[in-house]
Structures are given as C-alpha cells and as structure tokens.
Design a protein around this motif. Structure first.
Motif, PDB file in Angstrom:
ATOM      1  N   THR A  88      -6.815  13.502   2.160  1.00 49.20           N
ATOM      2  CA  THR A  88      -5.548  14.086   1.715  1.00 49.20           C
ATOM      3  C   THR A  88      -4.360  13.446   2.419  1.00 49.20           C
ATOM      4  O   THR A  88      -3.383  13.036   1.775  1.00 49.20           O
ATOM      5  N   GLU A  89      -4.427  13.343   3.733  1.00 47.92           N
ATOM      6  CA  GLU A  89      -3.318  12.764   4.502  1.00 47.92           C
ATOM      7  C   GLU A  89      -3.107  11.284   4.154  1.00 47.92           C
ATOM      8  O   GLU A  89      -1.969  10.818   4.068  1.00 47.92           O
TER       9      GLU A  89
ATOM     10  N   GLN B 299      -6.100  13.944  -6.493  1.00 48.97           N
ATOM     11  CA  GLN B 299      -5.359  12.723  -6.190  1.00 48.97           C
ATOM     12  C   GLN B 299      -5.630  11.615  -7.208  1.00 48.97           C
ATOM     13  O   GLN B 299      -5.083  10.533  -7.103  1.00 48.97           O
TER      14      GLN B 299
ATOM     15  N   ARG C   4      -3.949   9.884   1.359  1.00 47.73           N
ATOM     16  CA  ARG C   4      -3.858   9.697  -0.100  1.00 47.73           C
ATOM     17  C   ARG C   4      -4.749   8.537  -0.525  1.00 47.73           C
ATOM     18  O   ARG C   4      -4.321   7.563  -1.171  1.00 47.73           O
TER      19      ARG C   4
ATOM     20  N   GLN D  47      -2.324   4.788   6.214  1.00 48.01           N
ATOM     21  CA  GLN D  47      -3.316   4.900   5.143  1.00 48.01           C
ATOM     22  C   GLN D  47      -4.581   4.133   5.513  1.00 48.01           C
ATOM     23  O   GLN D  47      -5.703   4.631   5.313  1.00 48.01           O
TER      24      GLN D  47
ATOM     25  N   TYR E 197      -2.087   0.227   0.167  1.00 46.42           N
ATOM     26  CA  TYR E 197      -2.899   0.667  -0.983  1.00 46.42           C
ATOM     27  C   TYR E 197      -3.663  -0.512  -1.581  1.00 46.42           C
ATOM     28  O   TYR E 197      -4.867  -0.436  -1.817  1.00 46.42           O
TER      29      TYR E 197
END
Length: 347
Positions: free
Chosen positions: A72-73, A98, A75, A51, A2
């Motif tokens: 979506t998968e 999200q 995120r 991700q 992330y």
C-alpha cells in the motif's frame, strides 16, 4: 521508480541494468542516480527511492500485515508483487484496490480463485460501470471476452456485459457505409469465432445501423443483430459449422444491389467451395461501387491471400491485435495519401 521496477527485465535476458552498464548514462538528479545504481546492483540511497525500498522490503517481509503495508505505501504494481511473493487472500485484497482497470479485467479470474471477487462486488461493479474511466482506458470490446469466459460468478458476467456496451465507442470511426462479413465455417470454431463475433458485433453497433452484418459459410445469413442487446450475449449465440465460400456474401450484395463504401471480412480463409472472393469483389466494383474498399482480417497463421497485392483499394491484415481497427480507420481516412505526402516531403 515505477518503470525501473516493472520493466527491469531481470531474469528475462537483456535488462535495464545491462543497458545502463553498457551505455553509462549520466544521471540528472540524485534520485535518478539511486535508480541507476539499484538497477546495476550497487548500493543506493533507499530514502530517495521509497517505492523501490518498499519492494525490496516486501521480499523479506514475513507477516501479512507488513506485506500489505509495504504494498500500500509503495503503491506496488500487482505484476511485481506476484513475482516477488505468493499472495494470500488478504494480500490480494490490498492489491485489488491498486490495479488499473485493464489489470483488474485481466485478473478477475485470479481474484475469484483467491476468494476476494464476491467480497468486492460493489467496488468491481463501480469500476466497470464508470463510462469515463472505460473511455480513458481505451479498452476495446474483444478484450472482455477472455475474462467473460473464465469468470464463474453470474453477477461478474453481467457487469462485463454492461461494460462492453460502454466500450464499443472506443472503436475508431470508419467513414461511410460498411459491410461486415463473419466467417462461421467449421474451421472457425473456438477462439477465432469468439474474437470475430465480438469484433463484428461491436463494429456493427459502432455504425449505428448504417451497415450490413452477415454471417457466411457456404450460405449467407442475416443474424438480425440488435443495436440494443448485449454484444457478449449476441456473440454467444453465433455458432460455427459447414464449409466456406468467401465469395458468397459479395454475391449477396450484388444481388440485393446494396452499395457500401467498405467491406470487412473476418475469416481464417479456408475457402473450399464456390466463387473466389476477389472475382466476386471485382464484379461488385464493376456493377455497384468501383471505389469500395476491402479489408480481409485473416485470423489464421497461414499467410495465404485472396487479393493480389496490386489492388490499391484492398488491404490484408494477418492475425489480431488492438491496432487492427485503428489501421482500418486510417486506411479508410486516406492512409496512402498521408504516406504519399510524407514521401513527397522527403523528396
């Protein structure tokens, strides 16, 4: 993953990849090694970083269905999605669900332009009516102002009005009785007055009525602020005009013999008439309360000063940020004492 995606810094000067290439950190796992290799532009095992893989695939996706699936998968944070592709209405719809609360607040106008705001009225209303989430978010009341000004939907404005009432408890505690003085002179018109009004009203509500809230220019006015009416609605009614006399509200406290522990003045400091603030403050301390603390929040960038730096019971704050209130709270609770203690430990 992330943080690697959100803060990689590519195209903005020195990046995370540059830092890794410079410092040569040792990866503590295969996954971390894959992240490092991705950041410096080398081949990496995409199975270890799903991700990142979703983000890179998003850049190449052509169909709306594939874009939505990858967002979506994976995120994927909305900031990196909008930086990689130009979302259409359907993509914004998938991003909407999200978004963290603060991101949702900042993008209400964008969602409105994309045509998905009204279609998600129930969801957005529920998000901004959740007191627990608003408390955890630490969003302060004035942060709602920009969204309130820009969004067009009447129902959305009502939702924001209600949300602000749930966030003024996020303001830090300021002990004692507090006088809040808001400059409404002509030079405050615009953003200064909007921010100052919301802050002052929220702070007054935080006192639970154990305080004084006055407006001033060359005169002093009690707006009869309500502890129950909407902060944003009351803020809209405050208008700017006239000259500036920063000493006038202090003289008002003296004349009415009102004892306060703290004075907070919100101004752009364009004093052009009447008694200077500090001379009146000195008189107030002499006649009413020698220990009164004074805080001047100067919203303008002029770096002038109404109080000498030798006054240990007064503080100057230039500009505006989320930390202003926290700083005032710390000062009222003995910030100098804490600093002195640390210094004594170092010595």
């Amino acid at each position: 993953e992330y943080w690697a995606l959100k803060y990689n810094g590519r195209g903005r000067g020195y990046s995370l990849g540059d830092i890794i290439a410079t410092t040569h950190p040792e990866a503590k796992s295969d996954k971390q090694n894959a992240i490092f290799r991705y950041l410096i532009g080398k081949d990496y095992n995409s199975e270890l970083v799903p991700q990142i893989h979703s983000f890179e695939e998003l850049k190449k996706a052509e169909s709306v269905e594939d874009k939505i699936r990858l967002i979506t998968e994976g995120r994927l944070p909305h900031e990196i999605v909008t930086g990689a592709i130009k979302p259409d209405k359907q993509v914004w719809q998938s991003i909407l669900y999200q978004m963290p609360l603060f991101a949702l607040l900042r993008n209400l106008n964008t969602l409105d332009r994309a045509g998905v705001l009204d279609e998600n009225k129930k969801y957005i209303t529920e998000r901004f009516s959740d007191k627990e989430s608003l408390t955890k978010s630490k969003i302060l009341p004035f942060r709602f102002l920009n969204a309130f000004d820009k969004v067009q939907s009447g129902w959305a404005k009502d939702v924001l009005r209600q949300a602000v009432e749930l966030t003024f408890n996020n303001l830090p505690e300021i002990p004692g009785k507090t006088a809040i003085f808001l400059d409404i002179s002509g030079s405050m018109v615009g953003e200064y007055l909007k921010i100052g009004s919301v802050f002052a009203l929220a702070l007054f509500k935080k006192t639970g009525g154990n305080g004084v809230f006055w407006l001033f220019n060359t005169g002093v006015y009690d707006p009869q602020a309500s502890l129950h009416d909407s902060i944003l609605t009351q803020a809209e009614k405050i208008k700017a005009g006239g000259g500036t006399n920063t000493g006038k509200p202090i003289l008002g406290l003296i004349q009415k013999e009102i004892k306060v522990d703290n004075i907070i003045m919100i101004t752009d400091e364009q004093q052009n008439s009447g008694s200077p603030f500090y001379r009146c403050l000195a008189d107030y301390r002499k006649q009413i309360n020698k220990d009164t603390k004074a805080f001047v929040i100067d919203l303008a960038p002029y770096n002038s000063a109404m109080i000498p730096s030798t006054d240990k019971n007064s503080w100057y704050i230039y500009g505006w940020s989320d930390m202003v209130l926290q700083y005032i709270s710390l000062a009222c609770n003995g910030l100098d004492g804490m600093i002195g203690k640390v210094k004594s430990m170092l010595l």
